[in-house]
Design a protein around this motif. Sequence first.
Motif, PDB file in Angstrom:
ATOM      1  N   SER A  11     -24.360 -15.248  23.910  1.00 58.59           N
ATOM      2  CA  SER A  11     -22.689 -14.108  24.577  1.00 58.59           C
ATOM      3  C   SER A  11     -22.585 -14.161  23.466  1.00 58.59           C
ATOM      4  CB  SER A  11     -21.269 -15.622  25.082  1.00 58.59           C
ATOM      5  OG  SER A  11     -19.847 -15.258  25.277  1.00 58.59           O
ATOM      6  N   GLY A  12     -22.011 -12.616  23.411  1.00 49.78           N
ATOM      7  CA  GLY A  12     -21.270 -11.634  22.602  1.00 49.78           C
ATOM      8  C   GLY A  12     -22.548 -11.026  21.804  1.00 49.78           C
ATOM      9  N   SER A  13     -23.601 -11.560  21.931  1.00 53.80           N
ATOM     10  CA  SER A  13     -24.582 -10.473  21.547  1.00 53.80           C
ATOM     11  C   SER A  13     -25.079  -8.549  22.360  1.00 53.80           C
ATOM     12  CB  SER A  13     -25.975 -11.086  21.761  1.00 53.80           C
ATOM     13  OG  SER A  13     -26.245 -12.105  21.714  1.00 53.80           O
ATOM     14  N   LYS A  15     -25.437  -8.039  25.723  1.00 50.92           N
ATOM     15  CA  LYS A  15     -25.837  -8.298  27.357  1.00 50.92           C
ATOM     16  C   LYS A  15     -25.458  -7.406  27.102  1.00 50.92           C
ATOM     17  CE  LYS A  15     -26.180 -11.526  28.936  1.00 50.92           C
ATOM     18  NZ  LYS A  15     -27.062 -12.882  29.689  1.00 50.92           N
ATOM     19  N   SER A  16     -24.332  -7.057  27.851  1.00 49.54           N
ATOM     20  CA  SER A  16     -23.142  -6.751  28.841  1.00 49.54           C
ATOM     21  C   SER A  16     -23.552  -5.235  28.620  1.00 49.54           C
ATOM     22  CB  SER A  16     -22.307  -6.581  29.779  1.00 49.54           C
ATOM     23  OG  SER A  16     -22.793  -8.245  29.019  1.00 49.54           O
ATOM     24  N   THR A  17     -23.573  -4.342  27.885  1.00 56.61           N
ATOM     25  CA  THR A  17     -23.201  -3.428  27.325  1.00 56.61           C
ATOM     26  C   THR A  17     -24.382  -3.025  27.690  1.00 56.61           C
ATOM     27  OG1 THR A  17     -21.244  -4.073  25.232  1.00 56.61           O
ATOM     28  CG2 THR A  17     -22.121  -1.910  25.203  1.00 56.61           C
ATOM     29  N   LEU A  18     -25.448  -3.035  26.692  1.00 55.58           N
ATOM     30  CA  LEU A  18     -26.846  -2.817  27.113  1.00 55.58           C
ATOM     31  C   LEU A  18     -27.933  -3.083  28.372  1.00 55.58           C
ATOM     32  CD1 LEU A  18     -28.883  -4.768  24.339  1.00 55.58           C
ATOM     33  CD2 LEU A  18     -29.221  -2.528  24.306  1.00 55.58           C
TER      34      LEU A  18
HETATM   35  P1  ADP Z   1     -21.729 -10.523  25.982  1.00 58.87           P
HETATM   36  O1  ADP Z   1     -22.506  -9.620  27.480  1.00 58.87           O
HETATM   37  O2  ADP Z   1     -23.737 -10.848  25.883  1.00 58.87           O
HETATM   38  O3  ADP Z   1     -21.802 -11.300  26.398  1.00 58.87           O
HETATM   39  P2  ADP Z   1     -21.057  -8.281  25.260  1.00 58.87           P
HETATM   40  O4  ADP Z   1     -21.772  -6.618  26.245  1.00 58.87           O
HETATM   41  O5  ADP Z   1     -19.580  -7.768  26.300  1.00 58.87           O
HETATM   42  O6  ADP Z   1     -21.689  -9.095  25.323  1.00 58.87           O
HETATM   43  O7  ADP Z   1     -20.690  -6.951  23.607  1.00 58.87           O
HETATM   44  C1  ADP Z   1     -19.775  -8.202  22.967  1.00 58.87           C
HETATM   45  C2  ADP Z   1     -19.057  -7.013  22.586  1.00 58.87           C
HETATM   46  O8  ADP Z   1     -19.699  -6.239  21.501  1.00 58.87           O
HETATM   47  C3  ADP Z   1     -18.135  -6.412  23.158  1.00 58.87           C
HETATM   48  O9  ADP Z   1     -16.868  -5.806  22.384  1.00 58.87           O
HETATM   49  C4  ADP Z   1     -19.101  -4.568  22.416  1.00 58.87           C
HETATM   50  O10 ADP Z   1     -18.391  -3.578  23.030  1.00 58.87           O
HETATM   51  C5  ADP Z   1     -19.279  -4.838  21.402  1.00 58.87           C
HETATM   52  N1  ADP Z   1     -20.791  -4.535  20.844  1.00 58.87           N
HETATM   53  C6  ADP Z   1     -22.224  -4.431  21.712  1.00 58.87           C
HETATM   54  N2  ADP Z   1     -23.353  -3.677  20.845  1.00 58.87           N
HETATM   55  C7  ADP Z   1     -23.172  -3.632  20.087  1.00 58.87           C
HETATM   56  C8  ADP Z   1     -23.226  -3.029  19.327  1.00 58.87           C
HETATM   57  N3  ADP Z   1     -24.729  -2.532  18.855  1.00 58.87           N
HETATM   58  N4  ADP Z   1     -22.639  -2.427  17.890  1.00 58.87           N
HETATM   59  C9  ADP Z   1     -20.791  -3.085  18.078  1.00 58.87           C
HETATM   60  N5  ADP Z   1     -20.925  -3.422  19.327  1.00 58.87           N
HETATM   61  C10 ADP Z   1     -21.268  -3.791  20.094  1.00 58.87           C
END
Ligand code: ADP
Length: 244
Positions: A11-13, A15-18
């Motif tokens: 969590s926080g890596s 994944k959702s953003t990508l």
């Molecule tokens: P997950 O789905 O893995 O829990 P998120 O997609 O919610 O993670 O991303 C966690 C935070 O990190 C969000 O605030 C997102 O905008 C930020 N984030 C994601 N990828 C990057 C990146 N490559 N560089 C900087 N910030 C990022």
Amino acid sequence: MITVFIVSAPSGSGKSTLVSEIRKIVPGLDFSVSYTTRPPRGSEHGGREYYFVSRPEFEAMVRNGDFLEYADVFGNYYGTAQRVLKNAEGNGHDLLLDIDVQGAELVKQKLPEAVRIFILPPGLQTLEWRLRNRGLDREDVIQRRLATATREIENYCKYDYILVNDRLEESVENLKAILLTERKRHSGAVGLENETELVGRAQRCRLANVQQRVQPILDSFRQGRRQENETKTGPEREAGKARR
Ligand code: ADP
Ligand code: 5GP
């Protein structure tokens, strides 16, 4: 034949953003919306991020054999419906599953051709920064997520591809390259634009080729180190962006 992609990450890596970025640029890719017994968070909507159901409802679905896989994650059930695979096959679309390590193993047993991708943050310090900056979790939850991440990342070697999510644009390009080259390999289709570049990018993310890149990341988690061997880096760069 469709290609099933499994994406797992602490969590926080990011994944959702990508996944959300990749869905904008790779057509013909279905995204599985899982069922869960955890309550919605923030702006989440039923049917978009998850189908939110009660425990008895989830258990009834298990008894009906409705799930391709399901697991208990952080004390809540999460499951992928069989029907998402059938629908994707019916539409001739590839399918992307965002599931945890346990789910990935179950799917791999049922679908040995599935392609597994593990997303790693650039290091412990950056992960901590991202979790804080995301502003969704209380401090105790952040600390629990960091502890869980330390355990989860040890499973990276069970995956076919490792994506280190440092610079977002680069990670999106790498993920796109993996999806398109694997799609081509499975479907036997001919002709892929910029094929040489895509194949090169995907190859660099193969498990066998990432050891040097991954070792300092593993070390930062194993030692609980706040000072990482990242390039001048993650948290500083991201803190700069967040202030602007
Ligand atoms: P997950 O789905 O893995 O829990 P998120 O997609 O919610 O993670 O991303 C966690 C935070 O990190 C969000 O605030 C997102 O905008 C930020 N984030 C994601 N990828 C990057 C990146 N490559 N560089 C900087 N910030 C990022
Ligand atoms: P979150 O509650 O933060 O959205 O997700 C927690 C964890 O559950 C993540 O690791 C996510 O990948 C995983 N997860 C989400 N849906 C499923 C699913 O259908 N099956 C399994 N096994 N894990 C899931």
